[in-house]
Design an enzyme around this catalytic site. Structure first.
Site, PDB file in Angstrom:
ATOM      1  N   GLN A  11       0.714  -1.325  -0.016  1.00  0.00           N
ATOM      2  CA  GLN A  11       0.156  -0.071  -0.145  1.00  0.00           C
ATOM      3  C   GLN A  11       0.872   1.346   0.071  1.00  0.00           C
ATOM      4  O   GLN A  11       0.449   2.246   0.555  1.00  0.00           O
ATOM      5  CB  GLN A  11      -0.787  -0.030   1.166  1.00  0.00           C
ATOM      6  CG  GLN A  11      -2.157  -1.031   1.023  1.00  0.00           C
ATOM      7  CD  GLN A  11      -3.075  -0.636  -0.153  1.00  0.00           C
ATOM      8  OE1 GLN A  11      -3.213   0.540  -0.403  1.00  0.00           O
ATOM      9  NE2 GLN A  11      -3.808  -1.427  -0.491  1.00  0.00           N
ATOM     10  N   SER A  12       1.828   1.355  -0.398  1.00  0.00           N
ATOM     11  CA  SER A  12       2.999   2.250  -0.796  1.00  0.00           C
ATOM     12  C   SER A  12       2.383   3.509  -1.100  1.00  0.00           C
ATOM     13  O   SER A  12       1.872   3.570  -2.601  1.00  0.00           O
ATOM     14  CB  SER A  12       4.159   1.874  -1.243  1.00  0.00           C
ATOM     15  OG  SER A  12       4.990   3.268  -1.436  1.00  0.00           O
TER      16      SER A  12
END
Ligand SMILES: *Cc1c(COP(=O)(O)O)cnc(C)c1O
Length: 328
Positions: free
Chosen positions: A73-74
């Site tokens: 989920q960067s």
């Protein structure tokens, strides 16, 4: 001093607003928030400020492809994918995931933005991500591309100038608003946001306290990491600053269950804060940092500060994959 040149990608300047009800609750400290969660929509958050510098360097080198890495989920990976698409470049993202990821949040946006994704395990991520990006670069070069590797979080010597420039922006806003911030608070995940603020504050002699709240690793780790980013930045401006390691002020103790994991206190805090101020914090960075900051203020551990500026570094897309945890 000559600063490195950048391209313009973010919506700047971002607003600074007073958090009325939280300030009242804290008593004695005026808490303000700088809305770097509103630097754009696809590019939203702090990473685009760094990318304005790193991608400029990539373009100057004639690159046509951006390679970077991060968690599944960067926010940084998503912002890089968005910037690449905006500029007509290709993006390759090396993302950490030990299971088959659900297509949601930032990961969904990565795909929507046309990024090529390579998934690796957390073990490989910890020990070999830079080598994996290098190997990818070589194979892309063999296929006729010119890739450029942006390290995790764009936290390196050049990326550091994103928040160096943000510090100049804050200074101008202080003058316009007729206010002076005694301290600036940011969450710390790879160190390049803190590093840029710290460098400008020292170099210009602003005399503010720059306070980080780490959301992974610990204070010692980040004092080293930020010091080494600063060393890299010195080479770009051919100048150095005098500073002591203990001036890198990191509040630790708020990592909770670990990077990108949450406990009930944090989630309850994010809910309370959203409903109270109409400002949505993210679960991985700003939620933990604001929680830690308000706890420390309540404990009386933040002394000698009247006006405090918290930078909302973004991350809202990371909230959606966690919606079920809130119990709403
Ligand atoms: C990456 C990130 C941070 C941390 O910034 P670093 O420069 O990596 O320390 C903070 N908030 C959000 C939302 C981020 O995505």
């Amino acid at each position: 001093m000559r600063l490195p040149v950048c391209i313009s990608l973010a919506n700047l300047p971002t607003k600074i607003e007073r958090l009325e009800r939280i300030s009242k609750e804290l008593g004695g400290i005026n808490l303000y928030i700088k809305r770097d969660d509103q630097t754009g929509s696809e590019i939203a958050g702090n990473k685009v400020r760094k990318l304005e510098f790193t991608v400029k360097e990539a373009l100057d080198k004639g690159c046509d492809t951006l390679i970077t890495c991060g968690g599944i989920q960067s926010n940084h990976a998503r912002a890089t994918a968005a910037v690449a698409a905006r500029l007509g470049l290709k993006s390759f993202l090396v993302l950490r995931s030990d299971e088959t990821p659900v297509l949601e949040g930032n990961y969904f946006l990565d795909k929507l933005l046309g990024a090529e994704v390579k998934l690796i395990t957390s073990k490989d991520y910890a020990t070999a991500r830079n080598q994996i990006m290098k190997d990818l670069k070589e194979s892309l070069e063999k296929a006729g591309h010119s890739p450029y590797i942006i390290p995790e979080g764009a936290s390196n010597g050049i990326g550091n100038f994103g928040y160096f420039k943000a510090m100049e922006e804050i200074k101008r806003q202080e003058e316009e608003m007729g206010i002076s911030f005694d301290g600036i608070v940011v969450s710390v995940g790879s160190g390049g946001t803190y590093g840029g603020l710290f460098l400008a504050n020292k170099l210009y002699g602003y005399g503010k306290r720059i306070i980080g709240v780490n959301i992974c690793d610990d204070a010692d780790y980040f004092k080293d990491k930020i010091s080494s980013i600063l060393e890299e930045s010195f080479q770009y401006i051919e100048e150095t600053i005098d500073y002591r390691r203990d001036e890198i002020e990191i509040i630790e103790g708020y990592v909770g269950r670990g990077y990108a994991l949450n406990n009930k206190k944090e989630l309850d805090f994010i809910y309370k804060f959203s409903a109270m101020e109409g400002v949505i914090l993210d679960p991985v960075y700003t939620g933990k940092a604001m929680y830690g900051l308000t706890e420390e203020i309540k404990k009386g551990n933040i002394k000698g500060i009247k006006n405090l500026l918290f930078i909302h570094t973004g991350g809202v897309f990371g909230l959606f994959p966690k919606k079920d945890l809130f119990g709403l």
